[in-house]
Design a protein around this motif. Structure first.
Motif, PDB file in Angstrom:
ATOM      1  N   LEU A  29       1.005  -1.203  -0.156  1.00  0.00           N
ATOM      2  CA  LEU A  29      -0.039  -0.027   0.119  1.00  0.00           C
ATOM      3  C   LEU A  29       0.674   1.355   0.024  1.00  0.00           C
ATOM      4  CD1 LEU A  29      -2.827  -1.222   2.450  1.00  0.00           C
ATOM      5  CD2 LEU A  29      -2.788  -1.081   0.289  1.00  0.00           C
ATOM      6  N   SER A  31       0.921   5.702  -0.167  1.00  0.00           N
ATOM      7  CA  SER A  31       0.247   7.131   0.030  1.00  0.00           C
ATOM      8  C   SER A  31       0.400   7.749  -1.336  1.00  0.00           C
ATOM      9  CB  SER A  31       0.559   7.984   1.122  1.00  0.00           C
ATOM     10  OG  SER A  31       2.023   7.954   1.011  1.00  0.00           O
ATOM     11  N   ILE A  52       3.374   3.289   2.533  1.00  0.00           N
ATOM     12  CA  ILE A  52       2.856   3.470   3.985  1.00  0.00           C
ATOM     13  C   ILE A  52       3.749   2.613   5.038  1.00  0.00           C
ATOM     14  CG2 ILE A  52       0.571   3.890   3.269  1.00  0.00           C
ATOM     15  CD1 ILE A  52      -0.446   1.569   4.647  1.00  0.00           C
ATOM     16  N   ALA A  95      -4.427   4.782   2.852  1.00  0.00           N
ATOM     17  CA  ALA A  95      -3.498   4.331   1.293  1.00  0.00           C
ATOM     18  C   ALA A  95      -4.398   4.991  -0.017  1.00  0.00           C
ATOM     19  CB  ALA A  95      -3.150   2.968   1.364  1.00  0.00           C
TER      20      ALA A  95
END
Length: 141
Positions: A29, A31, A52, A95
């Motif tokens: 995941l 950002s 993340i 996310a």
């Protein structure tokens, strides 16, 4: 809605058998995950990305997609597996992107990039889920 990007080499890897049923596929995941469809390694795909942090029920580079099935015919490839769930614990998981990569190969070639079209957040105690479509994780024609 989720926007799926197939990395340029993925179709050829399906057709050649380089992405195989017995391989280990992982999902991370992010950002931030710039779209780089020409990337052939996880490192290249993650250039400029922000995965993340390991915290709150998420551990970087560890989530294996179980029950993977890869099917291929003369022109199409399909990847399918169990839905993916992280349970937020001690804080939120948030996310905006995910990437599946083939962890069996040395360079961890990326397979698919997912853009959630905004940040998705699971609050403490809630699941962060990626539920695949009935047609599978992804289908390439």
């Amino acid at each position: 809605m989720t926007v799926v990007t197939i990395y340029n080499h993925t179709r050829a890897r399906f057709l050649s058998g380089a992405n195989a049923v017995g391989d280990s596929y992982k999902i991370n995941l992010y950002s931030a995950l710039p779209e780089n469809a020409t990337a052939t390694t996880k490192a290249a795909a993650e250039s400029g990305a922000t995965q993340i942090a390991t915290a709150n029920g998420y551990t970087q580079n560890s989530k294996i997609i179980s029950a993977m099935a890869v099917t291929v015919d003369a022109a199409n490839g399909k990847l399918d597996g169990d839905d993916v769930i992280w349970t937020a614990s001690g804080g939120s998981i948030a996310a905006a992107f995910a990437m599946i990569y083939n962890d069996t190969d040395t360079d961890d070639p990326p397979v698919f990039r997912y853009d959630f079209e905004g940040t998705v957040t699971a609050l403490d105690g809630d699941p962060f889920q990626i539920i695949w479509a009935t047609s599978g994780i992804a289908y390439s024609a």
